[in-house]
Scaffold this active site. Structure first.
Site: not given
Ligand code: EPU
Length: 351
Positions: A167, A244, A345
């Site tokens: 990011r 996010s 963010e």
């Molecule tokens: N994760 C992995 N591998 C996986 C699953 C999850 O590395 O197979 C990690 C994710 O990268 C994240 C954490 O586990 O760090 C939690 O995963 P979740 O699916 O709950 O995602 P999140 O944290 O809610 C993040 C991004 C989103 C993006 C999703 C899907 C941020 C702040 N948010 O959300 O981005 O769509 O992962 O990849 O990094 C945004 O930045 O506005 C946003 C929506």
């Protein structure tokens, strides 16, 4: 260049919050961007560059200077390839990001299919190195055409010069407010395979005999995003958000150990994925939910999304002050319980 005054900014953001801009220009080409910059500097007005407004919370008082909306269009492929045979697409900063992803998938070019359904414009993608479902734009950006506000020159920055990380890039860190993104060149793999590594995506395709293609991957990502309220669906109250609201914190070795100890003391274990482990990143959504904030927590006007703990939603009539108060409440509790400071963010403008 058409100069407007007193333009409400809330309708130009996905969370639909914030006061007016004193001056407002929508620039459809590089010349208009330059003209607007000269206008702002000649009057000593603070300049804010607006893209798709999907990652932005504007203060209730608005912005006392010039808001410059970048509306440079164009998705061009002029038969150019890089040395690895990847197709080069030049895309105007004002193009809709998802429109470009859709086009790349239709052209059977791989590299950004997992970034489907993300609101906002192309110009915002290098700034915060947009990432989702196992891909980040830093993997496919070849170069970025910018206006350098230091000397007024238009120049092309190669990928390395952008210093991408989670990011982050020079555009939102070391060189903040120096460059305006005008056009981005992406290098995509013709006839490439979709990138299916993220747990949610793998689960979606589990049990299939044939591997999914790019179009099916795009549809799957959009479907998963919709379940989390992270796809803009007109009429869905849960998607009036800035995506996010917190970054997933990247910890030091000691902080990570401390977190695991705190979790163990509560009989919990911190979620782990390979991508999280290698970066010592933790799920901000997990921290929020384990600090007493269930999905849907909040008031009539502003609350945590009922679909995902990481989004703060304007349920109608919310002010920027409401959003900030909820943000601070969450930050405070998470810090108290887990010893971790969550960083917002979205860009917070005018606070
Ligand atoms: N994760 C992995 N591998 C996986 C699953 C999850 O590395 O197979 C990690 C994710 O990268 C994240 C954490 O586990 O760090 C939690 O995963 P979740 O699916 O709950 O995602 P999140 O944290 O809610 C993040 C991004 C989103 C993006 C999703 C899907 C941020 C702040 N948010 O959300 O981005 O769509 O992962 O990849 O990094 C945004 O930045 O506005 C946003 C929506």
């Amino acid at each position: 260049m058409l100069l407007l005054e007193n333009i409400p900014l809330a309708p130009l953001t996905t969370i639909r919050i914030g006061g007016p801009a004193k001056y407002f220009v929508e620039a459809g080409n590089i010349g208009e961007v330059q003209e607007a910059v000269v206008f702002a500097s000649s009057r000593d007005l603070p300049l804010f560059v607006l893209g798709g407004g999907s990652n932005l919370v504007v203060a209730d008082a608005g912005w006392p200077g010039l808001v410059l909306k970048i509306a440079i269009p164009g998705i061009d492929w002029q038969g150019r390839h890089d040395e690895d045979g990847r197709v080069l697409f030049d895309v105007g900063a004002g193009e809709s990001w998802d429109k470009f992803v859709s086009r790349s998938v239709m052209d059977r070019c791989a590299g950004i299919e997992c970034l489907s359904g993300i609101p906002g414009s192309v110009g915002g993608t290098p700034v915060q190195n947009v990432g989702a479902y196992g891909q980040e734009v830093s993997e496919t950006i070849a170069s970025v055409l910018v206006l350098d506000l230091k000397d007024g020159q238009v120049r092309e920055l190669c990928r390395e010069a952008c210093e991408f990380s989670y990011r982050s890039s020079i555009f939102n860190s070391t060189e903040r407010e120096r460059f305006i993104v005008l056009r981005v060149t992406y290098a995509l793999a013709p006839e490439g395979k979709p990138h299916i590594t993220y747990a949610d995506l793998k689960r979606h395709f589990e049990g299939r005999e044939t591997p999914p293609d790019l179009a099916e991957t795009r549809e799957a990502v959009r479907y998963i995003r919709a379940l989390k309220g992270m796809l803009i669906v007109p009429g869905d109250a849960d998607c009036q958000s800035a995506g996010s609201f917190f970054k997933n914190p990247v910890l030091s070795e000691e902080q990570h150990e401390d977190l695991k100890k705190r979790a163990a003391a509560r009989g919990l274990s911190v979620p782990s994925y390979p991508a999280l482990e290698t970066r010592k990143k933790v799920s901000a959504a997990w921290l929020v939910e384990h600090s007493g904030f269930a999905k849907g927590f909040g008031s009539e006007r502003v609350r945590i999304s009922s679909k995902h703990a990481l989004a703060i939603v304007n349920r109608g009539g919310a002010t920027a002050a409401d959003v900030l108060a909820l943000k601070e409440q969450i930050q405070h509790r998470v810090q108290e319980i887990w010893g971790i400071r969550l960083e917002p963010e979205p860009v917070l403008l005018g606070f």
